[in-house]
Design a protein around this motif. Structure first.
Motif, PDB file in Angstrom:
ATOM      1  N   UNK A 125     -10.588   8.590  -1.376  1.00  0.00           N
ATOM      2  CA  UNK A 125      -9.071   8.446  -1.349  1.00  0.00           C
ATOM      3  C   UNK A 125      -8.738   7.852  -2.650  1.00  0.00           C
ATOM      4  N   UNK A 126      -9.649   7.605  -3.428  1.00  0.00           N
ATOM      5  CA  UNK A 126      -9.226   6.930  -4.787  1.00  0.00           C
ATOM      6  C   UNK A 126      -9.069   7.746  -5.844  1.00  0.00           C
ATOM      7  N   UNK A 127      -8.160   7.265  -7.048  1.00  0.00           N
ATOM      8  CA  UNK A 127      -8.150   7.946  -8.222  1.00  0.00           C
ATOM      9  C   UNK A 127      -9.008   7.928  -9.098  1.00  0.00           C
ATOM     10  N   UNK A 151      -9.792  -2.289  -2.376  1.00  0.00           N
ATOM     11  CA  UNK A 151      -8.414  -1.833  -2.821  1.00  0.00           C
ATOM     12  C   UNK A 151      -8.747  -0.704  -3.838  1.00  0.00           C
ATOM     13  N   UNK A 152      -7.714   0.085  -3.978  1.00  0.00           N
ATOM     14  CA  UNK A 152      -7.842   1.029  -4.836  1.00  0.00           C
ATOM     15  C   UNK A 152      -6.494   1.715  -5.516  1.00  0.00           C
ATOM     16  N   UNK A 153      -6.498   2.502  -6.454  1.00  0.00           N
ATOM     17  CA  UNK A 153      -5.255   3.339  -6.834  1.00  0.00           C
ATOM     18  C   UNK A 153      -5.206   4.574  -5.975  1.00  0.00           C
ATOM     19  N   UNK A 154      -4.549   4.730  -5.207  1.00  0.00           N
ATOM     20  CA  UNK A 154      -4.165   6.047  -4.417  1.00  0.00           C
ATOM     21  C   UNK A 154      -4.331   7.307  -4.993  1.00  0.00           C
ATOM     22  N   UNK A 155      -5.373   8.188  -4.869  1.00  0.00           N
ATOM     23  CA  UNK A 155      -5.145   9.636  -5.213  1.00  0.00           C
ATOM     24  C   UNK A 155      -3.905  10.240  -4.867  1.00  0.00           C
ATOM     25  N   UNK A 156      -3.354  10.800  -5.929  1.00  0.00           N
ATOM     26  CA  UNK A 156      -1.939  11.673  -5.748  1.00  0.00           C
ATOM     27  C   UNK A 156      -2.078  12.919  -5.911  1.00  0.00           C
ATOM     28  N   UNK A 157      -3.177  13.474  -6.561  1.00  0.00           N
ATOM     29  CA  UNK A 157      -3.560  15.140  -6.746  1.00  0.00           C
ATOM     30  C   UNK A 157      -3.823  15.697  -5.408  1.00  0.00           C
ATOM     31  N   UNK A 158      -3.159  16.611  -5.172  1.00  0.00           N
ATOM     32  CA  UNK A 158      -3.398  17.397  -3.680  1.00  0.00           C
ATOM     33  C   UNK A 158      -4.582  18.225  -4.018  1.00  0.00           C
ATOM     34  N   UNK A 159      -4.716  18.908  -5.176  1.00  0.00           N
ATOM     35  CA  UNK A 159      -5.890  19.649  -5.254  1.00  0.00           C
ATOM     36  C   UNK A 159      -7.064  19.022  -5.220  1.00  0.00           C
TER      37      UNK A 159
END
Length: 236
Positions: A125-127, A151-159
């Motif tokens: 789930x991480x960017x 903790x992490x930067x959330x992955x925001x790329x749906x592909x």
């Protein structure tokens, strides 16, 4: 996010213990910020100098996918020589790195330490890290040999997220109990759009254990699951 974590934990220690120095099972733990920051690859390289994650990854073509290249073979051999259980079956460099960290490094992280840049394969789930291929913008906090926060930067790329979910689903189908499946509702939400987001989870029970010098998590859970009185213990 790391500064926030330091402030929360150190602040809790001041309220509970009267300061940022606490005793845990005979060890003195210094919770005064700033805490050590080190990458997972650096920690593993301290134990296994032959396991240079980024160099071996490039030797295998720079891919996150499972590989039978020379880099993975060399890392497996080094890990097996160090006694890391299951090293020979690790399907990728990233998963082998995480396995070596858990076996060789994690128990020795007594003082609070931020472990950075987890491999992509174990962080679905991480960017992706913006400058370091093969790892993510993720950290975990460790103290007294156990994880206290993630903790992490959330992955925001749906592909990218769909590809990660599908890889996890394949692991789940192969018997990995910790792997997740494909979450179509979450993917639909990402396709509509998600702003840059970061998340932090702190293990409150483990933090209370640390601040109260409790050896067992059962000592700090308000309502632990117990078998009915008089019922014999289950057979293993």
């Amino acid at each position: 996010m790391m500064a926030l974590t330091e402030e929360l934990v150190a602040g809790a220690a001041r309220h509970v213990a009267g300061g940022t120095s606490v005793e845990y099972q005979g060890a003195s733990i210094d919770l005064a910020p700033p805490w050590r920051r080190v990458t997972m690859a650096e920690l593993v390289a301290e134990k296994l100098p032959q396991f240079d994650f980024f160099a071996l990854r490039e030797a295998d073509g720079g891919s996150d996918a499972a590989s039978g290249g020379e880099g993975l073979a060399a890392a497996r051999a080094a890990a097996q020589a160090a006694g890391v259980a299951g090293a020979g079956e690790a399907p990728s460099l990233g998963e082998l790195l995480a396995l070596c960290f858990e076996e060789l490094c994690e128990p020795e992280l007594v003082q609070p330490t931020f472990v950075l840049d987890h491999p992509t394969e174990v962080s679905p789930l991480a960017k992706p890290h913006r400058t370091r291929p093969g790892v993510t913008e993720r950290f975990e906090l460790f103290a007294v040999g156990r994880e206290l926060a993630n903790a992490f930067s959330e992955l925001t790329d749906p592909v990218d997220q769909r590809a990660r979910f599908e890889a996890q689903a394949a692991k789940k189908a192969a018997g990995d109990e910790e792997a997740c499946g494909v979450d179509e509702d979450f993917l639909t939400a990402l396709e509509h759009g998600m702003p840059p987001t970061g998340g932090l989870g702190i293990g409150i029970d483990r933090l209370v254990m640390l601040l109260t010098d409790s050896p067992s998590i059962k000592d700090v859970i308000a309502f632990p699951l117990l078998r009915p009185e008089g019922q014999p213990a289950p057979k293993e």
